[in-house]
Design a protein around this motif. Structure first.
Motif, PDB file in Angstrom:
ATOM      1  N   ASP A 188       0.831  -1.214   0.000  1.00 20.95           N
ATOM      2  CA  ASP A 188       0.000   0.000   0.000  1.00 20.95           C
ATOM      3  C   ASP A 188       0.860   1.257   0.000  1.00 20.95           C
ATOM      4  O   ASP A 188       0.556   2.230   0.695  1.00 20.95           O
ATOM      5  CB  ASP A 188      -0.929   0.011   1.213  1.00 20.95           C
ATOM      6  CG  ASP A 188      -2.367  -0.259   0.853  1.00 20.95           C
ATOM      7  OD1 ASP A 188      -2.687  -0.263  -0.351  1.00 20.95           O
ATOM      8  OD2 ASP A 188      -3.162  -0.463   1.779  1.00 20.95           O
ATOM      9  N   ASP A 189       1.980   1.208  -0.725  1.00 22.95           N
ATOM     10  CA  ASP A 189       2.936   2.313  -0.853  1.00 22.95           C
ATOM     11  C   ASP A 189       3.759   2.577   0.415  1.00 22.95           C
ATOM     12  O   ASP A 189       4.495   3.559   0.476  1.00 22.95           O
ATOM     13  CB  ASP A 189       2.264   3.608  -1.326  1.00 22.95           C
ATOM     14  CG  ASP A 189       1.704   3.485  -2.729  1.00 22.95           C
ATOM     15  OD1 ASP A 189       2.336   2.804  -3.564  1.00 22.95           O
ATOM     16  OD2 ASP A 189       0.632   4.066  -2.989  1.00 22.95           O
ATOM     17  N   PHE A 190       3.641   1.728   1.436  1.00 27.75           N
ATOM     18  CA  PHE A 190       4.470   1.848   2.638  1.00 27.75           C
ATOM     19  C   PHE A 190       5.625   0.862   2.530  1.00 27.75           C
ATOM     20  O   PHE A 190       5.444  -0.269   2.068  1.00 27.75           O
ATOM     21  CB  PHE A 190       3.669   1.530   3.912  1.00 27.75           C
ATOM     22  CG  PHE A 190       2.637   2.560   4.240  1.00 27.75           C
ATOM     23  CD1 PHE A 190       2.987   3.744   4.881  1.00 27.75           C
ATOM     24  CD2 PHE A 190       1.311   2.349   3.913  1.00 27.75           C
ATOM     25  CE1 PHE A 190       2.027   4.687   5.190  1.00 27.75           C
ATOM     26  CE2 PHE A 190       0.343   3.303   4.213  1.00 27.75           C
ATOM     27  CZ  PHE A 190       0.707   4.472   4.850  1.00 27.75           C
ATOM     28  N   ILE A 191       6.802   1.264   2.995  1.00 26.48           N
ATOM     29  CA  ILE A 191       7.947   0.350   3.007  1.00 26.48           C
ATOM     30  C   ILE A 191       7.643  -0.776   3.982  1.00 26.48           C
ATOM     31  O   ILE A 191       7.353  -0.540   5.159  1.00 26.48           O
ATOM     32  CB  ILE A 191       9.235   1.084   3.403  1.00 26.48           C
ATOM     33  CG1 ILE A 191       9.599   2.115   2.338  1.00 26.48           C
ATOM     34  CG2 ILE A 191      10.377   0.080   3.597  1.00 26.48           C
ATOM     35  CD1 ILE A 191      10.758   3.019   2.719  1.00 26.48           C
ATOM     36  N   ALA A 192       7.696  -1.996   3.474  1.00 22.19           N
ATOM     37  CA  ALA A 192       7.394  -3.175   4.289  1.00 22.19           C
ATOM     38  C   ALA A 192       8.619  -4.061   4.485  1.00 22.19           C
ATOM     39  O   ALA A 192       8.586  -4.985   5.289  1.00 22.19           O
ATOM     40  CB  ALA A 192       6.273  -3.982   3.642  1.00 22.19           C
ATOM     41  N   GLY A 193       9.701  -3.794   3.758  1.00 21.55           N
ATOM     42  CA  GLY A 193      10.897  -4.610   3.900  1.00 21.55           C
ATOM     43  C   GLY A 193      11.785  -4.498   2.681  1.00 21.55           C
ATOM     44  O   GLY A 193      11.661  -3.556   1.887  1.00 21.55           O
ATOM     45  N   PHE A 194      12.663  -5.483   2.539  1.00 21.93           N
ATOM     46  CA  PHE A 194      13.577  -5.499   1.401  1.00 21.93           C
ATOM     47  C   PHE A 194      13.936  -6.924   1.029  1.00 21.93           C
ATOM     48  O   PHE A 194      13.749  -7.858   1.806  1.00 21.93           O
ATOM     49  CB  PHE A 194      14.858  -4.696   1.689  1.00 21.93           C
ATOM     50  CG  PHE A 194      15.752  -5.300   2.736  1.00 21.93           C
ATOM     51  CD1 PHE A 194      16.707  -6.254   2.401  1.00 21.93           C
ATOM     52  CD2 PHE A 194      15.653  -4.911   4.066  1.00 21.93           C
ATOM     53  CE1 PHE A 194      17.535  -6.818   3.368  1.00 21.93           C
ATOM     54  CE2 PHE A 194      16.474  -5.464   5.035  1.00 21.93           C
ATOM     55  CZ  PHE A 194      17.419  -6.425   4.677  1.00 21.93           C
ATOM     56  N   VAL A 195      14.471  -7.069  -0.188  1.00 21.72           N
ATOM     57  CA  VAL A 195      14.974  -8.344  -0.699  1.00 21.72           C
ATOM     58  C   VAL A 195      16.333  -8.059  -1.336  1.00 21.72           C
ATOM     59  O   VAL A 195      16.470  -7.093  -2.088  1.00 21.72           O
ATOM     60  CB  VAL A 195      14.044  -8.950  -1.776  1.00 21.72           C
ATOM     61  CG1 VAL A 195      14.590 -10.280  -2.275  1.00 21.72           C
ATOM     62  CG2 VAL A 195      12.635  -9.108  -1.262  1.00 21.72           C
ATOM     63  N   LEU A 196      17.311  -8.923  -1.042  1.00 17.69           N
ATOM     64  CA  LEU A 196      18.623  -8.831  -1.672  1.00 17.69           C
ATOM     65  C   LEU A 196      18.838 -10.090  -2.500  1.00 17.69           C
ATOM     66  O   LEU A 196      18.696 -11.206  -1.993  1.00 17.69           O
ATOM     67  CB  LEU A 196      19.731  -8.695  -0.618  1.00 17.69           C
ATOM     68  CG  LEU A 196      19.615  -7.478   0.303  1.00 17.69           C
ATOM     69  CD1 LEU A 196      20.740  -7.491   1.336  1.00 17.69           C
ATOM     70  CD2 LEU A 196      19.607  -6.183  -0.486  1.00 17.69           C
ATOM     71  N   ILE A 197      19.155  -9.889  -3.772  1.00 25.69           N
ATOM     72  CA  ILE A 197      19.371 -10.988  -4.723  1.00 25.69           C
ATOM     73  C   ILE A 197      20.834 -10.979  -5.143  1.00 25.69           C
ATOM     74  O   ILE A 197      21.389  -9.920  -5.438  1.00 25.69           O
ATOM     75  CB  ILE A 197      18.484 -10.814  -5.978  1.00 25.69           C
ATOM     76  CG1 ILE A 197      17.001 -10.733  -5.605  1.00 25.69           C
ATOM     77  CG2 ILE A 197      18.754 -11.917  -7.003  1.00 25.69           C
ATOM     78  CD1 ILE A 197      16.436 -11.974  -4.983  1.00 25.69           C
ATOM     79  N   GLU A 198      21.442 -12.152  -5.175  1.00 26.50           N
ATOM     80  CA  GLU A 198      22.837 -12.291  -5.601  1.00 26.50           C
ATOM     81  C   GLU A 198      22.946 -13.406  -6.625  1.00 26.50           C
ATOM     82  O   GLU A 198      22.151 -14.339  -6.605  1.00 26.50           O
ATOM     83  CB  GLU A 198      23.739 -12.650  -4.411  1.00 26.50           C
ATOM     84  CG  GLU A 198      23.709 -11.647  -3.290  1.00 26.50           C
ATOM     85  CD  GLU A 198      24.539 -12.069  -2.085  1.00 26.50           C
ATOM     86  OE1 GLU A 198      25.215 -13.117  -2.125  1.00 26.50           O
ATOM     87  OE2 GLU A 198      24.508 -11.326  -1.087  1.00 26.50           O
TER      88      GLU A 198
END
Length: 166
Positions: free
Chosen positions: A67-77
């Motif tokens: 809903d346009d709020f920062i909810a987290g992150f993902v790091l891909i390698e």
């Protein structure tokens, strides 16, 4: 109706944002990883490694928005382990406010369900909630999943995702 979930690939200008969110992620795993904070009260981040998310092919840092709020992150390698030709879902962090709503599963499923790549998913064997999350996620993927043994970090459980499940 569930809130819309969006993945936003970050740019180098958003490195501070990822760095800040990573502090919450490191805090949550600090008991398993036996990590301490430095004299400024922050968990260590290896800066050259962090910069690779915007510099190395196959690497990326994504914000998770709900809903346009920062909810987290993902790091891909791109995995650099010998004999592993796969992308790795290296770190997935969802803020507590957004947990238990299917956000993490939806986000991980978007990446792991990508039939253009083989994926490596690793979870800490001593983290019962993480293992349960990984097992539930992998059980629902429409792709073949195989648990494999890797000798680099014995505390981790390793899963290869690729091919189509028949």
């Amino acid at each position: 109706m569930p809130a819309p979930i969006e993945l936003l690939k970050t740019t180098p200008e958003q490195a501070d944002l990822i760095r800040n969110l990573y502090q919450f992620y490191a805090y949550e795993g600090s008991d398993l990883e036996q990590e301490d904070v430095d004299v400024q009260g922050r968990f260590y981040i290896h800066e050259p490694h962090l910069q690779r998310y915007w510099q190395s092919p196959g690497w990326g840092a994504y914000l998770v928005l709900v809903d346009d709020f920062i909810a987290g992150f993902v790091l891909i390698e791109r995995s650099e382990l010998p004999g592993i030709d796969a992308l790795e879902l290296a770190d997935l962090f969802i803020l507590k406010r957004f947990r238990r709503q299917g956000v993490g599963s939806a986000v991980a499923g978007q990446f792991l369900g990508d039939g253009n790549h083989h994926w490596l998913l690793r979870c800490h064997g001593g983290d019962a909630p993480a293992v349960a999350f990984c097992q539930a996620l992998l059980a629902n993927l429409p792709r073949a999943v195989e648990e494999i043994a890797l000798g680099d970090e014995p505390q981790l459980r390793n899963f290869m995702v690729g091919g189509t499940r028949h």
